[in-house]
Enzyme design. Structure first.
Site, mmCIF file in Angstrom:
data_model
loop_
_atom_site.group_PDB
_atom_site.id
_atom_site.type_symbol
_atom_site.label_atom_id
_atom_site.label_comp_id
_atom_site.label_asym_id
_atom_site.label_seq_id
_atom_site.Cartn_x
_atom_site.Cartn_y
_atom_site.Cartn_z
ATOM 1 N N GLY A 151 -8.502 -56.741 -5.954
ATOM 2 C CA GLY A 151 -8.043 -58.095 -5.686
ATOM 3 C C GLY A 151 -8.592 -58.611 -4.372
ATOM 4 O O GLY A 151 -7.914 -58.535 -3.340
ATOM 5 N N GLY A 192 -14.609 -65.088 -15.323
ATOM 6 C CA GLY A 192 -13.817 -65.480 -14.172
ATOM 7 C C GLY A 192 -14.128 -66.888 -13.713
ATOM 8 O O GLY A 192 -14.861 -67.623 -14.379
ATOM 9 N N ASP A 223 -7.986 -59.453 -12.068
ATOM 10 C CA ASP A 223 -7.288 -59.862 -10.844
ATOM 11 C C ASP A 223 -6.211 -60.911 -11.099
ATOM 12 O O ASP A 223 -5.372 -61.157 -10.238
ATOM 13 C CB ASP A 223 -8.277 -60.453 -9.832
ATOM 14 C CG ASP A 223 -9.239 -59.403 -9.287
ATOM 15 O OD1 ASP A 223 -8.937 -58.212 -9.430
ATOM 16 O OD2 ASP A 223 -10.285 -59.788 -8.744
#
Length: 792
Positions: free
Chosen positions: A208, A117, A165
């Site tokens: 999220g 991420g 996400d």
């Protein structure tokens, strides 16, 4: 004591490439690792897996392992990350990064591919920025010598975004997001049935923290009544607004209520909105029997979808290319996807823009937060708003701008047809148009338009279409018949029912039908109306687009079938399944499925099949199984398009392999047939159907008030909507028909995915065909040409 025997760099542009997964796991990470390892080896580089993310980088030793070709066998279909991921507080401090730098130099690694991420990628770029200083300090502290570090003055870093996400800016999709969306939609679909049975309301919380993509797409894909996302909090009186919408839907006859809440949801004053607070409102103010469902980490687990396998593979391939093309001056790239195109973006810029979204939300600048997400995000949000809530008087057009819009399905059923139709109907009703369903295609229109009491031409209500969001097949019926069966009757029906615009959903037959109507304008004035075709076919063979609704559903069904076959093959050891795929004269499905499952070979109509090709592949199979020492995941898959050869069908190829195997391995045929059309449409097909459906209706309504002559003279009055490269475009039918269509073979003249066949072969280890042979009709391999960007 400083080491003095660090490995020398590889020759020329060859690299020792370390690959690691970091941060939260996501489905598809293993596919990225597999692609990086095999692509590195193919390019005569060395590949190293860094186990447990940054923790393994800091600890070094056995945590950094050289990878061979067979080490990543079977990775594609596995969820999570097989090389592990872990939080590492040590790497956040300089001393941890010092140890990581030393471990890379000791192994001779001069490039890193990191899948994670935004936090993981931020750490990676910081590591690269500090690299010269870290090496200098290691020499000063006598951990390394000048001789040790001399060949490794530059560290190459490439980022791959693995995140369910989908929270990185500057890319449309991150590895794992569509797999997660599939889990969520499956859960919502299941809840939907019990909600309808009991007339209940369900509040569903999805993941999220800072990004509402999962919640938004779930709302679009399932037709949820209300959604809460952090980028666009509900307006000040949202409690009243939500209850008003829900009560309105119930008054219209809707038996269920679905509300999606992102875990990072908050109001415009940044006060958290919890699922229980929403439940209490629906119970107390709307008087509904309400339940809360929190999906939790089930959203993160499971096997990757076809799209995530494909995306991870293509991005892994591109990452190795980026490593090999990089210079010390090249900024660290992150590999992204825009619409249908793999691209490189600046890692620093992407991470900075991602963080700016959170800053904008914190500052209550929600307009800016939406702008910072990709254009697709805002477009989906607008599509959701306009197709979900009934009765929005502020969106109504004046009466003179309202039209009667015919909606027709043509060709074989495809996942997403109903979602597109639902979106079109909802858009029509919101804007004041009248949606008219032409049931059972053109044969239904021609033969049954005047049936009593109910003919094939019927106006559609909001309640009729609202339940279609997740349904497969075609609720208004579809047929392969063309208008040329009786153009005069079609014209009369258009006149009789005052059809002022036509929205056509379907495959190559639909494309042909709109072409016939366009050319029929010379004789029938009723065809001088705006017409849009939304391509929908499992074959993905409609000219004018690189993506047809239904192809993703087909790929997921085919992957499921292949996974089951491979599991069976692996259990019995040394077995190959020869599986026939649909696709007509286009090898798209076979090729992309081959890419997504790691097929040993893919046979397509574009290449054809001859006995020499089969002989080469059987020899290769012998070699592969000869090397097999009883490892798991040993089953092999060969995919054969249904029209790859009139002589060498899947059954015949299976018999040839059985005869030539000489008892060394087994072969079995597999014919999934119409199983490939799928049942429930995939989330990608659903959300793209909604987006394209809304855009199509917006195009049609732009012709309101124009004369028939004005419509006929403008080439943009008959168009095909589709993805071309990094854009969604309307292409005039007249141009596409003349310049882009191979009418004989019923496919585009230039198929965007052709170069991917080479990628399938490279990653499976299939030996290249000799120059001039069948299988080289595509020209030389694209896999190593600098600057070539592969499409998704």
């Amino acid at each position: 004591m400083a080491p003095t025997n660090t490995p020398a760099p590889l020759e020329g542009k060859k690299r020792r490439i370390g690959v690691m997964t970091s941060g939260g796991d996501s489905p598809g990470m293993n596919g990225a690792v597999r692609a990086v390892v095999r692509m590195a080896i193919y390019n005569k580089c060395e590949a190293y897996a860094i186990y447990e993310g940054y923790d393994g980088l800091v600890k070094g030793g056995d945590m950094i392992k050289k990878m061979e070709w067979e080490d990543v066998r079977g990775f594609l279909g596995e969820g999570g990350t097989l090389i592990g991921t872990a939080r590492c507080m040590e790497f956040m401090e300089r001393r941890g990064r010092l140890r990581g730098a030393k471990n890379l130099v000791v192994k001779g690694i001069d490039a890193l591919v990191i899948c994670g991420g935004d936090g993981s990628l931020t750490g990676a770029d910081k590591f690269r920025e500090e690299w010269p200083g870290l090496l200098k300090e290691l020499v000063e502290t006598k951990e390394l010598t000048e001789q040790d570090i001399a060949p490794f003055k530059h560290l190459n870093i490439v980022g791959l975004v693995g995140s369910i996400d989908n929270d990185l800016s500057m890319t449309d999709a991150t590895i794992g997001c569509f797999s997660s969306l599939a889990r969520i939609c499956e859960a919502v679909d299941s809840v939907d049935t019990t909600a309808t049975s009991h007339q209940r309301a369900f509040v569903i919380e999805v993941m999220g923290r800072h990004c509402g993509w999962l919640a938004l797409m779930t709302g679009v894909a399932t037709g949820a009544d209300f959604i809460f996302i952090p980028e666009e909090p509900p307006k000040e009186d949202w409690e009243e607004d939500m209850c008003r919408i829900v009560k309105k839907h119930r008054a219209m006859g809707k038996r269920k209520t679905i509300v999606i809440v992102c875990e990072g949801a908050q109001d415009r004053n940044l006060k958290k909105i919890t699922p229980n607070a929403v439940k209490d409102l629906l119970t107390n103010r709307a008087g509904l029997d309400t339940r809360v469902t929190t999906l939790g980490h089930v959203q993160r687990g499971g096997t990757p979808s076809a799209y995530d396998r494909m995306l991870a593979t293509l991005q892994g391939v591109e990452a190795v290319k980026a490593v090999m093309e990089a210079t010390p001056e090249t900024p660290s790239p992150v590999i992204c996807v825009l619409e249908n195109k793999i691209v490189r973006r600046s890692l620093l810029e992407a991470v900075a823009q991602t963080k700016e979204v959170a800053t904008a939300i914190e500052a209550k600048d929600f307009h800016r937060a939406m702008e910072l997400r990709d254009a697709e995000f805002s477009e989906y949000y607008k599509s959701y708003q306009i197709t979900t809530a009934a009765d929005q008087p502020e969106l109504m057009l004046p009466k003179e701008k309202r039209m009667r819009i015919g909606i027709i399905h043509v060709g074989a059923p495809a996942g997403g047809m109903n979602a597109a139709t639902r979106a079109a109907v909802a858009y029509c009703l919101t804007r004041g148009h009248t949606p008219v369903a032409l049931h059972n295609g053109f044969p239904g229109l021609i033969r049954h338009h005047s049936d009593k009491p109910v003919g094939s031409v019927r106006e559609v209500t909001w309640l009729d279409a609202d339940r279609w969001a997740s349904k497969g097949g075609s609720e208004i019926g579809t047929n392969r018949g063309l208008p040329s069966e009786d153009l005069e009757t079609v014209s009369k029906v258009f006149d009789k029912f005052n059809i002022q615009a036509l929205f056509c959903v379907g495959g190559f037959e639909a494309f042909t039908a709109i072409s016939e109507l366009r050319r029929g304008r010379a004789h029938y004035s009723s065809f001088k109306i705006p017409m849009v075709i939304l391509p929908a076919t499992v074959s993905n063979n409609v000219p004018g687009t690189e993506y047809s609704i239904g192809s993703d559903t087909c790929l997921n069904a085919l992957i499921q079938y292949c996974d089951a076959c491979r599991q069976s093959a692996s259990s019995s050891r040394r077995c190959v399944f020869v599986i026939e795929t649909q696709g007509g004269e286009s090898g798209y499905i076979a090729t992309i499925a081959g890419l997504s499952i790691g097929a040993l070979a893919v046979y397509t109509p574009e290449d054809g099949i001859d006995i020499k090709m089969l002989s080469r592949d059987i020899d290769h199979l012998r070699e592969v199984f000869l090397k097999d020492k009883g490892q798991s995941r040993a089953g092999k898959i060969i995919l054969v398009n249904e029209k790859a050869s009139e002589v060498f069908t899947a059954h015949h190829i299976n018999k040839i392999i059985q005869a030539e195997a000489r008892g060394k391995f087994k072969s079995r045929p597999g014919i999934p047939g119409h199983f490939q059309q799928g049942t429930t449409p995939s989330p990608m097909d659903r959300v793209r159907a909604v987006r394209f459906g809304v855009k199509s209706l917006q195009h049609l309504e732009s012709w309101a008030g124009k004369t028939k002559d004005e419509i006929e003279e403008d080439a943009m009055s008959t168009v095909v909507i589709g993805i071309k490269g990094a854009k969604v475009l309307f292409s005039p039918m007249e141009t596409v028909e003349k310049k882009e269509t191979d009418w004989k073979l019923r496919r585009p003249k230039n198929e965007f995915w052709i170069g991917l066949k080479d990628t399938v072969d490279v990653l499976s280890g299939r030996p290249p065909a000799p120059p001039g042979s069948v299988g080289r009709a595509r020209g030389e391999s694209m896999i190593n040409q600098p600057g070539v960007i592969h499409h998704v």
